[in-house]
Design a protein around this motif. Structure first.
Motif, PDB file in Angstrom:
ATOM      1  N   UNK A   1       0.837  -1.185   0.000  1.00 58.25           N
ATOM      2  CA  UNK A   1       0.000   0.000   0.000  1.00 58.25           C
ATOM      3  C   UNK A   1       0.878   1.242   0.000  1.00 58.25           C
ATOM      4  N   UNK A   2       0.404   2.279  -0.664  1.00 55.40           N
ATOM      5  CA  UNK A   2       1.174   3.514  -0.827  1.00 55.40           C
ATOM      6  C   UNK A   2       2.483   3.258  -1.576  1.00 55.40           C
ATOM      7  N   UNK A   3       2.425   2.333  -2.534  1.00 58.50           N
ATOM      8  CA  UNK A   3       3.609   2.057  -3.345  1.00 58.50           C
ATOM      9  C   UNK A   3       4.040   3.241  -4.177  1.00 58.50           C
ATOM     10  N   UNK A   4       3.087   4.167  -4.457  1.00 57.65           N
ATOM     11  CA  UNK A   4       3.427   5.371  -5.210  1.00 57.65           C
ATOM     12  C   UNK A   4       4.552   6.149  -4.533  1.00 57.65           C
ATOM     13  N   UNK A   5       4.559   6.117  -3.212  1.00 52.34           N
ATOM     14  CA  UNK A   5       5.602   6.848  -2.487  1.00 52.34           C
ATOM     15  C   UNK A   5       6.993   6.295  -2.802  1.00 52.34           C
ATOM     16  N   UNK A   6       7.093   4.972  -2.880  1.00 55.77           N
ATOM     17  CA  UNK A   6       8.385   4.365  -3.189  1.00 55.77           C
ATOM     18  C   UNK A   6       8.805   4.718  -4.608  1.00 55.77           C
ATOM     19  N   UNK A   7       7.866   4.688  -5.528  1.00 56.64           N
ATOM     20  CA  UNK A   7       8.188   5.046  -6.916  1.00 56.64           C
ATOM     21  C   UNK A   7       8.720   6.469  -6.990  1.00 56.64           C
ATOM     22  N   UNK A   8       8.044   7.390  -6.323  1.00 55.09           N
ATOM     23  CA  UNK A   8       8.484   8.785  -6.333  1.00 55.09           C
ATOM     24  C   UNK A   8       9.847   8.936  -5.657  1.00 55.09           C
ATOM     25  N   UNK A   9      10.053   8.210  -4.554  1.00 53.00           N
ATOM     26  CA  UNK A   9      11.328   8.286  -3.860  1.00 53.00           C
ATOM     27  C   UNK A   9      12.471   7.771  -4.732  1.00 53.00           C
ATOM     28  N   UNK A  10      12.236   6.677  -5.455  1.00 48.83           N
ATOM     29  CA  UNK A  10      13.282   6.162  -6.336  1.00 48.83           C
ATOM     30  C   UNK A  10      13.559   7.128  -7.479  1.00 48.83           C
ATOM     31  N   UNK A  11      12.530   7.775  -7.993  1.00 48.00           N
ATOM     32  CA  UNK A  11      12.758   8.773  -9.037  1.00 48.00           C
ATOM     33  C   UNK A  11      13.664   9.887  -8.523  1.00 48.00           C
ATOM     34  N   UNK A  12      13.378  10.371  -7.320  1.00 49.64           N
ATOM     35  CA  UNK A  12      14.184  11.443  -6.757  1.00 49.64           C
ATOM     36  C   UNK A  12      15.598  10.971  -6.415  1.00 49.64           C
ATOM     37  N   UNK A  13      15.702   9.746  -5.915  1.00 44.75           N
ATOM     38  CA  UNK A  13      17.016   9.191  -5.596  1.00 44.75           C
ATOM     39  C   UNK A  13      17.855   9.060  -6.858  1.00 44.75           C
ATOM     40  N   UNK A  14      17.251   8.520  -7.905  1.00 47.49           N
ATOM     41  CA  UNK A  14      17.983   8.308  -9.142  1.00 47.49           C
ATOM     42  C   UNK A  14      18.313   9.613  -9.851  1.00 47.49           C
ATOM     43  N   UNK A  15      17.607  10.695  -9.491  1.00 40.02           N
ATOM     44  CA  UNK A  15      17.918  12.028 -10.015  1.00 40.02           C
ATOM     45  C   UNK A  15      18.869  12.795  -9.092  1.00 40.02           C
ATOM     46  N   UNK A  16      19.420  12.089  -8.068  1.00 37.79           N
ATOM     47  CA  UNK A  16      20.376  12.674  -7.114  1.00 37.79           C
ATOM     48  C   UNK A  16      19.790  13.849  -6.338  1.00 37.79           C
ATOM     49  N   UNK A  17      18.500  13.759  -6.017  1.00 37.62           N
ATOM     50  CA  UNK A  17      17.855  14.805  -5.218  1.00 37.62           C
ATOM     51  C   UNK A  17      17.745  14.418  -3.747  1.00 37.62           C
ATOM     52  N   UNK A  18      17.727  13.133  -3.459  1.00 33.50           N
ATOM     53  CA  UNK A  18      17.582  12.673  -2.078  1.00 33.50           C
ATOM     54  C   UNK A  18      18.479  11.477  -1.829  1.00 33.50           C
ATOM     55  N   UNK A  19      18.746  11.203  -0.540  1.00 36.32           N
ATOM     56  CA  UNK A  19      19.262   9.930  -0.062  1.00 36.32           C
ATOM     57  C   UNK A  19      18.249   9.451   0.964  1.00 36.32           C
ATOM     58  N   UNK A  20      17.902   8.172   0.931  1.00 38.13           N
ATOM     59  CA  UNK A  20      16.920   7.725   1.919  1.00 38.13           C
ATOM     60  C   UNK A  20      17.228   6.333   2.444  1.00 38.13           C
ATOM     61  N   UNK A  21      16.773   6.120   3.672  1.00 42.13           N
ATOM     62  CA  UNK A  21      16.889   4.837   4.345  1.00 42.13           C
ATOM     63  C   UNK A  21      15.497   4.276   4.577  1.00 42.13           C
TER      64      UNK A  21
END
Length: 449
Positions: A47-67
């Motif tokens: 559930x709320x898988x959209x959040x993971x997709x958005x986070x990976x997009x930002x991570x792969x664009x070098x905008x965030x680091x996340x744990x």
């Protein structure tokens, strides 16, 4: 089953990540088959898988680091989560027309003790999948350095279980260890030093198992087996909650009386005589405290902190007796020195048995079933007691009984921004870490249904 003798061994080495794309591909191919063969998992949902997709997009664009801070109720969590991120998330992204760089994967932090019981294959596999080991209960400088580096520079985001270990409760979270919060602040610090603009986030992930069907008959059979092991009489009433709950309480009281007598008679502990009518949770907590003190006395450790932190320190103390620095070159030891080292290792293993018993019950409150008398909570509790009985019998406690097919629900929580807390961290590190840990605890608790 006779216990395998413990021998003195060379010191545990840090297992660095050695990510291998080919091993990942093979794992992605064969993991579904392994899951169907070795686990009771029937389905996995997110559930709320959209959040993971958005986070990976930002991570792969070098905008965030996340744990990714995930709940850890069950030993099968790594298998379930692999299917979430290797299969469910890419499929969801594709259905939404979102292009994610392949692979969708995480570096992960795991306890150095896992390969000791999981075997040589896991010892090889985890580093190949990008995992980095860490020793609990001590300042593991190589492990911490590796985790810190991966958080800032790793090819993938990083994942870790803030509870530190499984607790056997699908609807109850253990107190979180502060290491996750500390790692997040280190990441912010390192990014500042490198003058990099990424924002640091912690993403809570709920993981919860439920049985596809309420199989009270299988539960009654397991309860009967446990009663037989304990020499208790069994009954053949209809396998429903109203009949099984009194039997479970009776079994719990029997085990408490048994262990209280054990520590009273053979370990010379001052334990007042109890009756079955006395408060069971209070008796259990007192017994766990005494069991740890028996081990702590042997290793010369002060009983400081909660039960979990005391278990961690005891584990490390025991390993120092078993995994010896002077065995890096065993040929330098005489036969007598080696014989003494083996004897100390065997005795340390026996003393650690008390700690392992406590680990089985460290999250038990005594109110878990009463608060919500469901099949799932009853099954959680029965399996915890089964594990303790297995330890008492000297059989493998990791081969837990199968009470039926299970559904795994994963829920992605609202990301917690760590970067804005940097000023608070610089002002008071201890308080900032405590506040972030508490916020993560609340976030994970809210993800439980």
């Amino acid at each position: 089953m006779p216990k395998t003798k413990t021998y003195a061994q060379p010191p545990l080495e840090f297992l660095p990540p050695k990510f291998n794309p080919l091993v990942l591909r093979l794992s992605q191919t064969f993991m579904p088959l392994w899951m169907a063969w070795k686990t009771p998992i029937a389905d996995i949902q997110i559930e709320q898988g959209d959040r993971i997709i958005e986070l990976f997009q930002q991570f792969q664009a070098s905008k965030i680091r996340f744990l990714l801070a995930f709940r850890h109720p069950n030993p099968n969590d790594p298998i379930a989560l692999s299917q979430v991120f290797w299969r469910r998330i890419p499929a969801l992204a594709k259905s939404q027309g979102v292009s994610l760089q392949d692979p969708v994967h995480f570096h992960f932090i795991y306890d150095r003790g896992i390969p000791l019981w999981a075997g040589n294959f896991v010892t090889w596999l985890f580093p190949q999948l990008g995992g980095s080991s860490i020793l609990r209960g001590t300042i593991d400088r190589p492990g911490l350095k590796s985790a810190r580096h991966l958080f800032v520079n790793g090819r993938f985001p990083i994942a870790a279980a803030p509870e530190g270990a499984t607790n056997g409760h699908n609807q109850l979270i253990s107190p979180l260890e502060p290491g996750i919060a500390q790692m997040a602040f280190w990441c912010v610090e390192d990014l500042h030093k490198l003058q990099r603009p990424e924002t640091v986030l912690i993403v809570p992930l709920g993981v919860q198992y439920s049985y596809v069907q309420d199989n009270w008959k299988a539960l009654e059979s397991l309860l009967t087996e446990m009663e037989t092991d304990c020499g208790l009489s069994t009954s053949n009433h209809q396998p429903v909650f109203e009949n099984l709950y009194p039997r479970l309480i009776n079994l719990g009281n029997y085990l408490l009386n048994l262990m209280e007598n054990l520590y009273r008679q053979f370990y010379h502990q001052n334990i007042p005589q109890s009756s079955d009518q006395q408060d069971l949770p209070e008796r259990l907590h007192s017994l766990l405290d005494i069991a740890l003190k028996v081990s702590e006395s042997y290793f010369g450790i002060q009983p400081i902190g909660d039960l979990t932190s005391r278990c961690r320190r005891l584990e490390q103390a025991g390993w120092e007796y078993i995994y010896r620095e002077n065995l890096k070159s065993p040929e330098d030891l005489s036969a007598v020195d080696l014989g003494l080292a083996n004897r100390l290792a065997e005795e340390a293993s026996l003393r650690m048995w008390h700690m392992r018993l406590v680990e089985s019950f460290v999250a038990v409150t005594g109110e878990y079933i009463k608060q919500n008398p469901s099949f799932d909570r009853f099954a959680d509790t029965v399996i915890i007691i089964w594990t303790a009985i297995a330890r008492l019998k000297g059989v493998n406690p990791n081969k837990t009984p199968n009470l039926g097919k299970q559904l795994v629900k994963t829920r992605v929580g609202e990301p917690i921004a760590v970067s804005p807390r940097w000023a608070s961290y610089r002002s008071s590190r201890r308080q900032a870490i405590a506040d972030l840990t508490q916020d993560l605890q609340i976030a994970l608790q809210e993800l439980i249904v």
